[in-house]
Write an enzyme that holds these catalytic residues in place. Structure first.
Site, PDB file in Angstrom:
ATOM      1  CG  ASP A  71       0.707  -1.609  -9.223  1.00 11.18           C
ATOM      2  OD1 ASP A  71       1.507  -1.196  -7.513  1.00 11.18           O
ATOM      3  OD2 ASP A  71      -0.568  -1.505  -8.982  1.00 11.18           O
ATOM      4  CD  GLU A 126       6.198  -2.148  -5.336  1.00  9.41           C
ATOM      5  OE1 GLU A 126       6.685  -1.526  -5.109  1.00  9.41           O
ATOM      6  OE2 GLU A 126       6.597  -3.331  -5.414  1.00  9.41           O
ATOM      7  CG  ASP A 157       6.862   1.922  -4.943  1.00 12.12           C
ATOM      8  OD1 ASP A 157       5.746   1.491  -6.159  1.00 12.12           O
ATOM      9  OD2 ASP A 157       6.897   1.583  -4.180  1.00 12.12           O
ATOM     10  CG  ASP A 194       4.652   3.933  -1.957  1.00 11.24           C
ATOM     11  OD1 ASP A 194       4.936   2.461  -1.320  1.00 11.24           O
ATOM     12  OD2 ASP A 194       4.427   4.325  -0.506  1.00 11.24           O
ATOM     13  CB  THR A 221      -0.344  -2.188  -4.755  1.00  9.62           C
ATOM     14  OG1 THR A 221       0.533  -0.993  -4.917  1.00  9.62           O
ATOM     15  CG2 THR A 221      -1.590  -2.172  -4.803  1.00  9.62           C
ATOM     16  N   GLY A 240       1.199   3.426   2.807  1.00 13.50           N
ATOM     17  CA  GLY A 240       3.151   3.957   1.865  1.00 13.50           C
ATOM     18  C   GLY A 240       4.226   4.983   2.562  1.00 13.50           C
TER      19      GLY A 240
HETATM   20  P1  AMP Z   1       2.978   0.528   4.442  1.00 12.35           P
HETATM   21  O1  AMP Z   1       4.289   1.366   5.086  1.00 12.35           O
HETATM   22  O2  AMP Z   1       2.270  -0.803   4.665  1.00 12.35           O
HETATM   23  O3  AMP Z   1       1.570   1.320   3.665  1.00 12.35           O
HETATM   24  O4  AMP Z   1       4.508  -0.125   3.039  1.00 12.35           O
HETATM   25  C1  AMP Z   1       5.423   0.464   3.025  1.00 12.35           C
HETATM   26  C2  AMP Z   1       6.217  -0.092   1.352  1.00 12.35           C
HETATM   27  O5  AMP Z   1       5.985  -0.094   1.926  1.00 12.35           O
HETATM   28  C3  AMP Z   1       4.633  -0.543   1.166  1.00 12.35           C
HETATM   29  O6  AMP Z   1       5.068   0.113  -0.817  1.00 12.35           O
HETATM   30  C4  AMP Z   1       4.301  -1.571   1.145  1.00 12.35           C
HETATM   31  O7  AMP Z   1       4.598  -2.457  -0.206  1.00 12.35           O
HETATM   32  C5  AMP Z   1       6.051  -2.154   1.714  1.00 12.35           C
HETATM   33  N1  AMP Z   1       6.007  -3.003   2.301  1.00 12.35           N
HETATM   34  C6  AMP Z   1       6.029  -3.616   3.917  1.00 12.35           C
HETATM   35  N2  AMP Z   1       5.378  -4.347   4.429  1.00 12.35           N
HETATM   36  C7  AMP Z   1       5.773  -5.315   3.981  1.00 12.35           C
HETATM   37  C8  AMP Z   1       5.140  -6.216   3.076  1.00 12.35           C
HETATM   38  N3  AMP Z   1       5.851  -6.965   4.546  1.00 12.35           N
HETATM   39  N4  AMP Z   1       5.032  -6.833   2.900  1.00 12.35           N
HETATM   40  C9  AMP Z   1       5.650  -6.450   1.002  1.00 12.35           C
HETATM   41  N5  AMP Z   1       5.740  -5.285   1.481  1.00 12.35           N
HETATM   42  C10 AMP Z   1       5.645  -4.642   1.595  1.00 12.35           C
HETATM   43 MG    MG Z   2       6.278   1.199  -2.235  1.00  7.72          MG
HETATM   44 MG    MG Z   3       4.662  -0.188  -5.714  1.00  2.09          MG
END
Ligand code: AMP
Ligand code: MG
Ligand code: MG
Length: 353
Positions: free
Chosen positions: A97, A120, A163, A166, A168, A263
């Site tokens: 990242d 980010e 980002d 995306d 991580t 992501g």
């Molecule tokens: P996800 O759909 O959970 O994969 O999230 C999509 C993006 O939003 C990723 O970059 C995640 O890091 C961020 N994200 C979603 N929910 C959270 C959370 N509760 N805390 C930190 N990052 C989040």
């Molecule tokens: Mg992200």
């Molecule tokens: Mg990221």
């Protein structure tokens, strides 16, 4: 070809004429003219920064830079030391990242010092090794026509949302195909251009990496979009930030299938690839750098990305980072409003808080 069409065509014709004269044959050697075209085009773009609209130059450099960031992400994984830092609850940062962000921000800042860029991973050390500094722009992209309404923008109209990696969580867990590099270009509040690079996409022949771009008014490139069958509803949502609100929305929408992937970039790709109709995430966790590029690419292809109340997010430089009202995206073939209407009031209430 956008603003430079007449000028460029005239110069290209003159240059093609020179080639045909030089080779002194009656039949013009097409290969030689073509290669002259490419060299000429490259020089033209390098020498005429003022003539190529900024949005085209930003997009073209974002494409090559996202590719370079992809190789950095693969290199870090190959070396095996991810050097993970916990930024917050369920929020990780790795060496990949940090390094990918430095490469992207340093490269874009060098070329566009007066454009606001928000990454980010916060402030980055822009003193990067030379091979992280991307100077070449994507020549294929530069052959596209710039939409008329985007030709006369000022640097202060732009905000670039980065980002660098995306997904991580998925990267650290080995779900490598979920990982994307996202570079979103906002103009006066709106997500207008985007680059989504997948470092681990396996091309025919085994080469890794592909890059998809979208620009409103122009369309999308880098792959051919498709649509899922319209006799069912397939929803994609989070795999690592699931919550009771997500479950309540899914219960109300009663999809035939739910695809849980990581992501925001990869979920929007599910829509563009015809694997899902909608991306539903009634949670506040996504940030502006997660949605700017996906929103622009999806909407350049006729889809829609809004919050869970149906409003577009703003992407100006002063806006708060979190997308507190969640994310709802649809692929352009199903009715965005119909999906919105089915979201239970209890879920919307959480989003309004
Ligand atoms: P996800 O759909 O959970 O994969 O999230 C999509 C993006 O939003 C990723 O970059 C995640 O890091 C961020 N994200 C979603 N929910 C959270 C959370 N509760 N805390 C930190 N990052 C989040
Ligand atoms: Mg992200
Ligand atoms: Mg990221």
């Amino acid at each position: 070809m956008f603003v430079l069409s007449n000028l460029y065509t005239a110069r290209l014709m003159r240059s093609a004429a020179t080639v045909s004269k030089t080779i002194q044959t009656e039949k013009v050697n097409f290969r030689k003219v073509q290669s002259n075209h490419n060299i000429y085009f490259k020089n033209y773009c390098n020498c005429n920064k003022m003539t190529v609209p900024t949005i085209m130059r930003v997009m073209a450099l974002s494409i090559t830079t996202a590719n370079r960031a992809g190789t950095i992400i693969r290199d870090v994984m190959k070396k095996g030391n991810l050097n993970i830092v916990e930024k917050g609850k369920d929020d990780l940062q790795t060496e990949a990242d940090r390094s990918a962000q430095r490469c992207i921000i340093a490269s874009l800042t060098k070329e566009f010092p007066n454009i606001k860029i928000i990454g980010e991973e916060g402030g980055s050390d822009l003193n990067v090794k030379d091979d992280w500094l991307v100077k070449e722009s994507d020549a294929e992209f530069l052959k596209q026509n710039c939409p008329e309404e985007l030709q006369e923008l000022k640097d202060e109209d732009f905000v670039i949302w980065v980002d660098p990696l995306d997904g991580t969580s998925e990267y650290t867990q080995g779900f490598l195909d979920h990982v994307t590099v996202l570079i979103g270009v906002a103009i006066k509040n709106c997500a207008v251009g985007g680059v989504i690079h997948q470092p681990y996409y396996e091309n025919d022949g085994g080469m890794l990496g592909r890059t998809i771009w979208g620009l409103k008014g122009l369309g999308i490139g880098g792959f051919v979009p498709s649509y899922p069958p319209d006799n069912k509803l397939i929803i994609t949502t989070t795999r690592s930030h699931f919550s009771p609100s997500v479950q309540a929305a899914l219960d109300a929408l009663a999809p035939n299938e739910v695809i849980k992937v990581g992501g925001a970039g990869f979920k929007v790709l599910q829509l563009l690839e015809g694997k899902a109709h909608a991306y539903v995430f009634p949670n506040p966790g996504c940030k502006k750098w997660d949605t700017c590029a996906p929103e622009a690419v999806l909407e350049a292809n006729g889809g829609t990305l809004t919050d869970m109340l149906g409003d577009h997010y703003s992407y100006n430089a002063c806006i708060e980072f979190p997308n507190k009202r969640g994310v709802l995206a649809t692929n352009g073939k199903i009715d965005h409003c119909e999906i919105l209407k089915k979201i239970p009031e209890s879920v919307l209430e959480v989003m309004r808080k």
